[in-house]
Design a protein around this motif. Structure first.
Motif, PDB file in Angstrom:
ATOM      1  N   ASP A 124       0.644  -1.191   0.018  1.00 58.92           N
ATOM      2  CA  ASP A 124       0.023  -0.055   0.117  1.00 58.92           C
ATOM      3  C   ASP A 124       0.862   1.441  -0.031  1.00 58.92           C
ATOM      4  OD1 ASP A 124       0.738  -1.044   2.452  1.00 58.92           O
ATOM      5  OD2 ASP A 124      -0.430   0.572   3.320  1.00 58.92           O
ATOM      6  N   LEU A 125       1.987   1.229   0.705  1.00 55.90           N
ATOM      7  CA  LEU A 125       2.935   2.384   0.573  1.00 55.90           C
ATOM      8  C   LEU A 125       3.592   2.439  -0.440  1.00 55.90           C
ATOM      9  CD1 LEU A 125       3.931   2.383   4.490  1.00 55.90           C
ATOM     10  CD2 LEU A 125       2.335   3.925   3.324  1.00 55.90           C
ATOM     11  N   ALA A 126       3.931   1.415  -1.069  1.00 53.10           N
ATOM     12  CA  ALA A 126       4.563   1.118  -2.376  1.00 53.10           C
ATOM     13  C   ALA A 126       4.034   1.912  -3.413  1.00 53.10           C
ATOM     14  CB  ALA A 126       5.035  -0.297  -2.615  1.00 53.10           C
ATOM     15  N   ASP A 127       2.701   1.780  -3.381  1.00 47.25           N
ATOM     16  CA  ASP A 127       1.860   2.619  -4.573  1.00 47.25           C
ATOM     17  C   ASP A 127       1.333   3.828  -4.003  1.00 47.25           C
ATOM     18  OD1 ASP A 127       1.468  -0.014  -5.982  1.00 47.25           O
ATOM     19  OD2 ASP A 127      -0.126  -0.385  -4.566  1.00 47.25           O
ATOM     20  N   ASP A 128       1.964   4.477  -2.893  1.00 51.22           N
ATOM     21  CA  ASP A 128       1.758   5.907  -2.536  1.00 51.22           C
ATOM     22  C   ASP A 128       3.012   6.619  -3.311  1.00 51.22           C
ATOM     23  OD1 ASP A 128       2.085   8.595  -1.573  1.00 51.22           O
ATOM     24  OD2 ASP A 128       1.177   7.630   0.489  1.00 51.22           O
ATOM     25  N   ASP A 129       2.719   7.071  -4.521  1.00 48.72           N
ATOM     26  CA  ASP A 129       3.881   7.881  -5.107  1.00 48.72           C
ATOM     27  C   ASP A 129       4.426   9.160  -4.775  1.00 48.72           C
ATOM     28  OD1 ASP A 129       3.531   5.919  -7.338  1.00 48.72           O
ATOM     29  OD2 ASP A 129       2.084   7.047  -8.495  1.00 48.72           O
ATOM     30  N   VAL A 130       3.483   9.818  -3.742  1.00 47.32           N
ATOM     31  CA  VAL A 130       4.041  10.943  -3.347  1.00 47.32           C
ATOM     32  C   VAL A 130       5.282  10.592  -2.096  1.00 47.32           C
ATOM     33  CG1 VAL A 130       3.368  12.994  -1.608  1.00 47.32           C
ATOM     34  CG2 VAL A 130       1.936  12.402  -3.721  1.00 47.32           C
ATOM     35  N   LEU A 131       4.934   9.590  -1.502  1.00 42.49           N
ATOM     36  CA  LEU A 131       5.744   8.956  -0.368  1.00 42.49           C
ATOM     37  C   LEU A 131       6.943   8.529  -0.965  1.00 42.49           C
ATOM     38  CD1 LEU A 131       6.015   8.037   2.773  1.00 42.49           C
ATOM     39  CD2 LEU A 131       4.857   5.991   2.064  1.00 42.49           C
ATOM     40  N   THR A 132       6.816   7.561  -1.997  1.00 37.46           N
ATOM     41  CA  THR A 132       8.176   6.974  -2.646  1.00 37.46           C
ATOM     42  C   THR A 132       8.789   8.194  -3.117  1.00 37.46           C
ATOM     43  OG1 THR A 132       6.927   6.575  -4.689  1.00 37.46           O
ATOM     44  CG2 THR A 132       7.055   4.876  -2.833  1.00 37.46           C
ATOM     45  N   ALA A 133       8.393   9.058  -3.728  1.00 37.87           N
ATOM     46  CA  ALA A 133       9.318  10.244  -4.275  1.00 37.87           C
ATOM     47  C   ALA A 133       9.812  10.943  -3.120  1.00 37.87           C
ATOM     48  CB  ALA A 133       8.318  11.093  -5.239  1.00 37.87           C
ATOM     49  N   ALA A 134       9.051  11.241  -2.159  1.00 41.17           N
ATOM     50  CA  ALA A 134       9.765  11.978  -1.025  1.00 41.17           C
ATOM     51  C   ALA A 134      10.717  11.328  -0.326  1.00 41.17           C
ATOM     52  CB  ALA A 134       8.658  12.300  -0.004  1.00 41.17           C
ATOM     53  N   VAL A 135      10.457   9.961  -0.302  1.00 37.85           N
ATOM     54  CA  VAL A 135      11.817   9.085   0.327  1.00 37.85           C
ATOM     55  C   VAL A 135      13.117   9.079  -0.552  1.00 37.85           C
ATOM     56  CG1 VAL A 135      12.417   6.758   1.153  1.00 37.85           C
ATOM     57  CG2 VAL A 135      10.344   7.400   1.833  1.00 37.85           C
ATOM     58  N   ALA A 136      12.821   8.915  -1.971  1.00 42.94           N
ATOM     59  CA  ALA A 136      13.865   8.745  -2.934  1.00 42.94           C
ATOM     60  C   ALA A 136      14.510  10.345  -2.876  1.00 42.94           C
ATOM     61  CB  ALA A 136      13.192   8.539  -4.244  1.00 42.94           C
TER      62      ALA A 136
END
Length: 479
Positions: free
Chosen positions: A454-466
């Motif tokens: 579910d978090l992997a599919d959160d594009d805003v989150l994964t971009a912020a982490v990256a």
């Protein structure tokens, strides 16, 4: 120094160094799985004090799931060992005497089973770390496809069982068949709802077994086996050569198994035991109807901060918690993470601001040498408990989570390093990175490995982490 610690030599030590209770007066009434330093510095201390202050013979037989060497060393010392509290004003050392037996789970399987069925044994405790429960990241139940679990299920109750869950399930089943009195099984590992989690994997093992009476066993367990939830807290660093030398000098005899710990300790237990138990409250343990507020505060603030310090400290080239706290970002990390996560905590627990104040004092203790690498090990299991539930709650509420995003980035960065800390999913995690993979895609893959699709599919989150990764690669910690 030729003499070793044992019941003969301990009797010649000054009173302040001797156990609080005479081990010869204790009997095995508690079985503990996990012969590590934490148990010996925490539950064993509470049990010793409970026995000393009540006059009741609460002794522990500790079962080592793997390390026969530790069992042998403990037996050579009549199950005695020393505990050194690392205090800023000076260390304090004394011998602990509540452990009266030591068994290796495989070679001593018959003795373990006999104790689990013994009517006089009314409590089982466990400190086997998160990975010892073999939980499925998808369901939270027993991962019956995990190779050790599958092998135990094939072996049956009379075979060689290598998992604690399998050995415990088989022992409890034998107790139910024998009609022995009720018993309480107490998880002391850092997992949310650890009592329910333990109950589920044990019940799943029985349910999935080929035992012809498994339904009857489960029915009897429902009324005769309790799984209280608990919260345990004490920082217990790995023992080093300097600790061993200090203990030997303090005692005047050789101790092969000393442990060290901070002065602080806490134990909160759900008051739902099915059988007699040590009066741990006589040494300050707290019995409450619901441990959830305490459990989540500890998991998300203390353990969450610890993991964040471990992964960010590793990125900065640091070695210990005290070093990370001495960095210009250390205290700020702890306080801002606690403030960020505080809204996700239920009412009824400790005050988050005061709790953060205590954490800063504890983490800064100059006498402690708690290795970041030790805290950062098995991260694929730890972060799912310590960070992700709070992160989900904050994301659902539309709240920002910059500190958790930074911590996730540090963890992601560490998975691709050659010196990454030990992790059961190390190979799968390492495969998620590489120069040909976009950073955000790598973060997505890592989250899927740990069961957070579910978090992997959160594009805003994964971009912020990256977006945090370049600074971490350069060794910069920006909070």
């Amino acid at each position: 120094m030729s003499a070793s610690l044992n019941r003969t030599t301990v009797s010649r030590l000054p009173a302040a160094l001797r156990p609080a209770v005479d081990p010869a007066e204790l009997r095995t009434r508690v079985v503990h799985f996990g012969l590590g330093a934490f148990h010996r510095a925490h539950q064993a201390v509470y049990t010793e004090q409970a026995a000393a202050r009540s006059g009741e013979p609460w002794g522990i037989t500790a079962v080592a799931p793997r390390s026969a060497r530790t069992v042998s060393a403990l037996r050579d010392q009549d199950c005695l060992y020393s505990l050194t509290e690392r205090r800023p004003e000076g260390n304090r050392t004394r011998v602990v005497g509540s452990v009266v037996g030591a068994l290796a789970m495989g070679p001593d399987a018959k003795a373990v089973d006999a104790l689990l069925a013994d009517p006089e044994v009314t409590v089982v405790t466990l400190t086997v770390t998160e990975k010892g429960y073999h939980r499925s990241p998808r369901t939270g139940g027993l991962d019956t496809e995990a190779a050790p679990v599958a092998a135990d299920l094939r072996a049956g109750s009379d075979g060689l069982l290598t998992t604690v869950v399998g050995r415990l399930a088989a022992g409890l089943a034998a107790r139910m068949r024998a009609g022995a009195p009720p018993i309480s099984v107490v998880s002391c590992d850092n997992m949310a709802d650890n009592g329910a989690a333990l109950a589920r994997v044990v019940h799943d093992f029985v349910r999935t077994s080929a035992w012809p009476d498994r339904s009857e066993v489960l029915d009897r367990m429902a009324g005769a086996v309790a799984f209280p939830a608990t919260v345990v807290d004490r920082i217990v660093p790995a023992t080093g050569d300097a600790d061993r030398a200090f203990a030997d000098a303090a005692l005047g005899v050789r101790d092969a198994l000393p442990v060290t710990a901070e002065p602080y300790r806490q134990w909160v237990l759900q008051d739902s035991f099915a059988a007699p138990r040590p009066p741990w409250e006589r040494d300050g343990a707290l019995f409450v109807p619901d441990v959830t507020p305490y459990q989540l505060t500890k998991l998300r603030l203390l353990n969450g901060s610890h993991s964040a310090l471990a992964h960010l400290g590793a990125a900065a080239g640091l070695t210990t918690v005290a070093e990370a706290m001495a960095a210009d970002w250390g205290e700020r990390l702890v306080r801002t993470l606690c403030a960020e996560v505080a809204p996700t905590l239920p009412a009824g627990g400790p005050d988050p601001v005061g709790y953060a104040d205590d954490l800063v004092v504890r983490f800064r203790n100059p006498a402690m040498r708690h290795l970041l690498r030790q805290i950062g090990s098995d991260a694929s299991l730890k972060v799912t408990e310590r960070w992700l539930p709070a992160l989900r709650t904050l994301r659902a509420a539309g709240s920002s989570a910059p500190v958790l995003e930074l911590a996730l980035a540090a963890w992601a960065f560490g998975t691709s390093r050659a010196d990454a800390a030990a992790d059961p999913a190390a190979a799968s995690l390492a495969a998620c990175g590489g120069p040909a993979i976009r950073p955000a895609d790598s973060v997505r893959a890592l989250l899927r490995v740990i069961g957070a699709a579910d978090l992997a599919d959160d594009d805003v989150l994964t971009a912020a982490v990256a977006d945090r990764l370049p600074a971490l690669r350069a060794g910069h910690i920006e909070i």
